[in-house]
Structure formats: structure tokens, C-alpha cells
Design an enzyme around this catalytic site. Structure first.
Site, PDB file in Angstrom:
ATOM      1  N   ARG A 112       0.800  -1.222   0.000  1.00 21.46           N
ATOM      2  CA  ARG A 112       0.000   0.000   0.000  1.00 21.46           C
ATOM      3  C   ARG A 112       0.830   1.267   0.000  1.00 21.46           C
ATOM      4  NH1 ARG A 112      -3.350  -3.015   1.245  1.00 21.46           N
ATOM      5  NH2 ARG A 112      -1.693  -3.839   2.490  1.00 21.46           N
ATOM      6  N   THR A 113       1.746   1.364   0.952  1.00 24.49           N
ATOM      7  CA  THR A 113       2.455   2.632   1.124  1.00 24.49           C
ATOM      8  C   THR A 113       3.290   2.928  -0.117  1.00 24.49           C
ATOM      9  OG1 THR A 113       2.507   2.207   3.476  1.00 24.49           O
ATOM     10  CG2 THR A 113       3.966   3.918   2.674  1.00 24.49           C
ATOM     11  N   LYS A 148      25.467  -4.945  -0.214  1.00 22.82           N
ATOM     12  CA  LYS A 148      26.934  -5.030  -0.359  1.00 22.82           C
ATOM     13  C   LYS A 148      27.628  -4.370   0.819  1.00 22.82           C
ATOM     14  CE  LYS A 148      26.760  -4.461  -5.392  1.00 22.82           C
ATOM     15  NZ  LYS A 148      27.069  -3.462  -6.422  1.00 22.82           N
ATOM     16  N   ARG A 153      11.330   3.455   3.601  1.00 24.38           N
ATOM     17  CA  ARG A 153      10.908   2.566   4.694  1.00 24.38           C
ATOM     18  C   ARG A 153      12.117   1.742   5.092  1.00 24.38           C
ATOM     19  NH1 ARG A 153       5.569  -1.052   4.730  1.00 24.38           N
ATOM     20  NH2 ARG A 153       4.775   0.994   5.361  1.00 24.38           N
ATOM     21  N   HIS A 199       5.252   6.184  11.545  1.00 19.31           N
ATOM     22  CA  HIS A 199       4.743   6.024  10.176  1.00 19.31           C
ATOM     23  C   HIS A 199       3.841   7.242   9.903  1.00 19.31           C
ATOM     24  CE1 HIS A 199       3.382   4.394   6.525  1.00 19.31           C
ATOM     25  NE2 HIS A 199       3.008   3.180   6.901  1.00 19.31           N
TER      26      HIS A 199
HETATM   27  C1  NCD Z   1       1.392  -0.620   8.209  1.00 21.36           C
HETATM   28  C2  NCD Z   1       2.881  -0.559   8.425  1.00 21.36           C
HETATM   29  O1  NCD Z   1       3.664  -0.818   7.513  1.00 21.36           O
HETATM   30  O2  NCD Z   1       3.255  -0.253   9.546  1.00 21.36           O
HETATM   31  N1  NCD Z   1       1.034  -0.815   6.877  1.00 21.36           N
HETATM   32  C3  NCD Z   1       0.880   0.248   6.048  1.00 21.36           C
HETATM   33  O3  NCD Z   1       1.774   1.032   5.855  1.00 21.36           O
HETATM   34  N2  NCD Z   1      -0.322   0.441   5.513  1.00 21.36           N
HETATM   35  C4  NCD Z   1       0.704  -1.562   9.106  1.00 21.36           C
HETATM   36  C5  NCD Z   1       1.154  -2.984   9.100  1.00 21.36           C
HETATM   37  O4  NCD Z   1       2.046  -3.384   8.358  1.00 21.36           O
HETATM   38  O5  NCD Z   1       0.558  -3.740   9.870  1.00 21.36           O
END
Ligand code: NCD
Length: 306
Positions: A54-55, A83, A104, A132
Site C-alpha cells: 500500500r504505502t 553489499k 521505509r 509512520h
Molecule cells: C502498516 C505498516 O507498515 O506499519 N502498513 C501500512 O503502511 N499500511 C501496518 C502494518 O504493516 O501492519
């Protein structure tokens, strides 16, 4: 106003700045042509050292819808981190190619470090169990759009409150709004970290910790469900024992308010039974869509095209 700024944790932006982003997102939602070509010629580096659907997709969709382009990687195995390259070097390199970076990373604090080495805005798309902030923007916009306000609400958080970074970011962000009551529902092994409780206590936020979801249902205006974060467990047996502690089903929904909304950052595992999807109070798929609009608003703002 936000041109050139990084977003590492929710409090990096003031409430007024967030409000501007929400209005912009609502404008984009209503008029799909608005800002459509505004990022033409701009590049977004999307560096995902941890899995995401999703993100990552919503950032990439947001950038493409604004007329910009994306480059990057979706797993660390395909980057030079495998590496032995340091994060600082990867970031310096990406900043010299792109106009903004979304990252991320499984390590808490990685986004803050990246923002210090980058000459372009860094957007934190999750740093370990820490924060997040763009999910928080998504969550707040969803509450605002669906309930018309982000104050005078009772919000229940249910599931893995220990490792769930979306919960950590959202509770911190909500503590800045008026008259918010929070109910934390989790098994004793997965309670909210002490440092977050400390923040809430300092701000005199009313909160309680419980184990029973059903009994709490009638009080809630918002139920924020989360999955148990398997990847952050040290022991698979503990994960298996705890993963199905809560399952939201039609019986539990039956005791919830008419006006309740159910949010979930997704991905869902077993914690919301699919029969709940057809309940009009289930808002998690709409929430994912608001996430794309608010990321469009964020990207156009930090890139300074608006
Ligand atoms: C969340 C995350 O990555 O923290 N997901 C997201 O970004 N929509 C929640 C999760 O992974 O449970």
C-alpha cells in the site's frame, strides 16, 4: 510553506500545516484534474528496505498522478545495502538523483538519520516499530472526512500496540487535538510502550488499557484495528499464540454505535473477519484511498509546486 521539509514523525508538522494538507487532499479528491501535471520533470526516489504494498504503491501512484516519475527499489536485496553500503551513503546518492526521497527501513531512527544526510526532503514511510507519519496523515484525514471532525472523540486501538508503528504515530498525533479519549485494547504482552504512555500522561490525555474488545465496543467513535506484527517478534511461538487474540466479526459490530467507523492501516490478516467488509461502518478501504490523496498533497507541498 512545506517546501523542502522532511517528514520523519507526525509532530514535524504543526496542526495548521496538516490542516492545509487535508484541504489540499480534499480538493484533489473532488477535482481529479487539480495538480495533475504539477510535478512534471520531478523525480521521487522510493527506497523500501522493508516490504510494502500500500504505502509504496500509493506514493508511486501519487507521484505519477502529479505528472512526476519514480525510481528506486522495493527490497533491500536489490540495493547496495546488501553489499554493505551505509544508509548515509545510499541517501546522499539518492538525493543527488532525485527531488525527494520516501524511505521505509526496519531500523528505528533510520528516517531521522536519512533526513540529516539528505539535501532533498525525506519522507518516512515507516522506521521499524517507531513511526509512520504518512499513515497518520491518512488516518486523520479519514476521521475528518468520515466523521467531520478530529476532536471530542473516543478512539479504541486494538491489537499489537507494542510493535504497531501506525498506533504509535497516531496516538502522538491525536494527543494534539481537543478532548480525545483513547482506549487501548491488547493482550498484556502487546501493550503500548511506556514512552508513549508517558507522552499521553504529560498531556493529560484520558486513556485506559483493557483486554476485552467486545465490552469496549459501545463506547467507541473510531475503532483502529491492527495486525500482530509478526516480523518484529523474536519468537515464532509467541506470534502464533497471540496472532488471533482479536477477531472483529458481525457479533462484535452489532454492539458498536451506528456512527462508528472501523479503520485499519492494512494489510489485514485475521483480525477483521471478511463478513465485516460489507458493513457500512467498515472504512478501511476508503481509508487507503484517502492515503493516496494526502500523499499527493504532501509531495506537491514538499516539492514546492503548490
Ligand atoms: C502498516 C505498516 O507498515 O506499519 N502498513 C501500512 O503502511 N499500511 C501496518 C502494518 O504493516 O501492519
Amino acid at each position: 510553506m512545506l517546501k523542502g521539509r522532511s517528514l520523519v514523525e507526525p509532530e514535524d508538522f504543526t496542526l495548521d500545516e496538516m490542516e492545509v494538507l487535508f484541504s489540499l487532499a480534499e480538493k484533489i479528491e473532488k477535482d481529479q484534474k487539480y495538480l495533475r501535471e504539477s510535478c512534471r520533470g520531478k523525480l521521487l526516489a522510493s527506497l523500501f528496505f522493508e516490504p510494502s504494498t500500500r504505502t509504496r504503491l500509493s506514493f508511486e501512484a501519487a507521484m505519477l498522478r502529479l505528472g512526476g516519475n519514480c525510481l528506486g527499489f522495493a527490497e533491500p536485496g536489490s540495493s547496495s545495502a546488501s553489499k554493505g553500503e551505509s544508509l548515509a551513503d545510499t541517501i546522499r546518492m539518492a538525493a543527488s538523483y532525485a527531488d525527494a526521497i520516501v524511505m521505509r527501513n526496519p531500523k528505528e531512527g533510520a528516517a531521522l538519520l536519512a533526513s540529516r544526510y539528505s539535501s532533498v526532503p525525506v519522507i518516512n514511510a515507516g522506521d521499524g516499530g517507531h513511526h509512520h507519519p504518512t499513515q497518520t496523515l491518512t488516518d486523520l484525514l479519514s476521521i475528518k472526512r468520515l466523521l467531520g471532525k478530529i476532536d471530542n472523540l473516543t478512539i479504541g486501538f486494538c491489537g499489537d500496540l507494542k510493535f504497531g508503528r501506525t498506533v504509535h504515530s497516531l496516538t502522538k498525533a491525536l494527543s494534539r487535538y481537543e478532548n480525545i479519549k483513547m482506549i487501548f485494547i491488547s493482550p498484556s504482552e502487546l501493550v503500548l510502550p511506556e514512552y508513549i504512555k508517558g507522552i499521553l500522561k504529560n498531556k493529560n490525555i484520558e486513556f485506559s488499557e483493557r483486554e476485552n474488545l467486545e465490552k469496549s465496543m459501545p463506547e467507541l467513535d473510531v475503532l483502529y484495528m491492527t495486525r500482530v506484527q509478526r516480523e518484529r517478534f523474536f519468537n515464532e511461538d509467541d506470534y502464533i499464540r497471540l496472532k488471533d487474540t482479536y477477531v472483529l466479526n458481525t457479533e462484535k459490530m452489532a454492539v458498536g454505535k451506528e456512527s462508528l467507523i472501523v479503520l485499519h492501516p492494512l494489510p489485514r490478516v485475521n483480525e477483521i473477519s471478511i463478513e465485516v467488509d460489507s458493513d457500512k461502518r467498515a472504512a478501511y478501504f476508503a481509508q487507503a484511498k484517502y492515503g493516496m490523496y494526502v500523499r499527493m498533497a504532501l509531495l506537491s507541498s514538499v516539492l514546492g509546486v503548490i
